[in-house]
Enzyme design. Sequence first.
Site: not given
Length: 366
Positions: A92, A192-196
């Site tokens: 990573k 968390g409402v990002g990409n995923v």
Amino acid sequence: MVELKSGNDTLQVSVFEQLEQMGHEQLVFCHDTSTGLKAIIGIHNTVLGPALGGTRMWSYTNESDAIRDVLRLSRGMTFKNAVAGLNLGGGKAVIIGNARKDKSEALLRRFGKFVESLNGKYITAEDVGMQTIDIEYMAMETKHVTGKPESMGGSGDPSPFTALGTYMGIKASAQKAYGNDSLANKKIAIQGVGNVGEHLIGHLSKENCKIFVTDIYEDRIKAVASKYKVEVVRPDDIYGLDVDIYAPCALGATVNDQTLSQLKAQIIAGCANNQLLDEKKHGNECLKRGIIYAPDFLINAGGVINVYREYQNLDRAWAVQKTEALYDATLQVLNTSFAENRNAQEVAIQNALKRIEAVAKIKTVR
Ligand code: NAD
């Protein structure tokens, strides 16, 4: 030295001591004055194959936090790739900086050059703070990047696959908790409402469940609230909600002493990496409190499965089928966890280690 936090105590340990404790092979510091790049690549284990894992860009408070994050994340990738049955090791990278302010084409290309210099021992992809365009910039300088845009022959954004696998993990956890996997009338809190997170809401919205969301960025909240029926709460209020399922989809370490005493959910299942601050302590605490914890690196493996198909030239249907199989894999881990009264994270890690050890043996056979 790197600072480690354990409860309220802060411990100073040498970086090498930490590499030894966590079993890392290599830690690469990347620096470039002209672009302002400060990045760290962690290579945890390459027994199964080259170390593959995404690059995260985040404004870390200090360098210790960045080192700790890359060490934890790269170790998690070793387990994730192993349990997903991929021929990949764990790695990573983190770029220190604010993804909204400090990202530039030059910085990402410079980072790509560092990835290239490792000759394929580390393969990068997208993580928090990254978008497909950033991968495109990296790809200008290195072959060792996955999740390239479909227009470039890549597999595109891995987030929809991560969301699909997470959804499978949530449903398998519901099956274990309630005896059926319907999420109808369940209350689910998504942090968390990002990409995923956004794609996950897409799946959950088909199930007639009640969805609560939070994010630290107003524009992300607006984006999902304009598309889906969700109830918005403030970031600090997410833990105390009276919900059935808590889905951490932001950063790690949100399952800790402080949050466990507030959580009412019977299931913790989300896409964030390293949700348990302390795997043993907080994994055991979930078990003790009767909370089903779906191992993060298992249920969020859909994204890496999808980038693996790009790396191996496999088709999309293969990735969908393999991601959907995370349902059974999660259920199997939870069944063992219940049967043996062992924390689920530990069970999943043991499955990963078993595969790595077995494959290591055949690699030495001539
Ligand atoms: P992202 O950056 O698109 O989304 C993360 C969101 O979390 C952002 O909108 C951010 O503002 C929000 N956030 C950060 N801290 C928060 C807080 N304290 N409270 C509420 N919201 C907060 O990242 P992503 O790609 O959606 O990834 C989300 C998580 O899933 C990360 O932990 C990532 O490592 C993990 N993951 C992602 C993928 C993938 O395919 N993108 C694959 C495996 C694991």
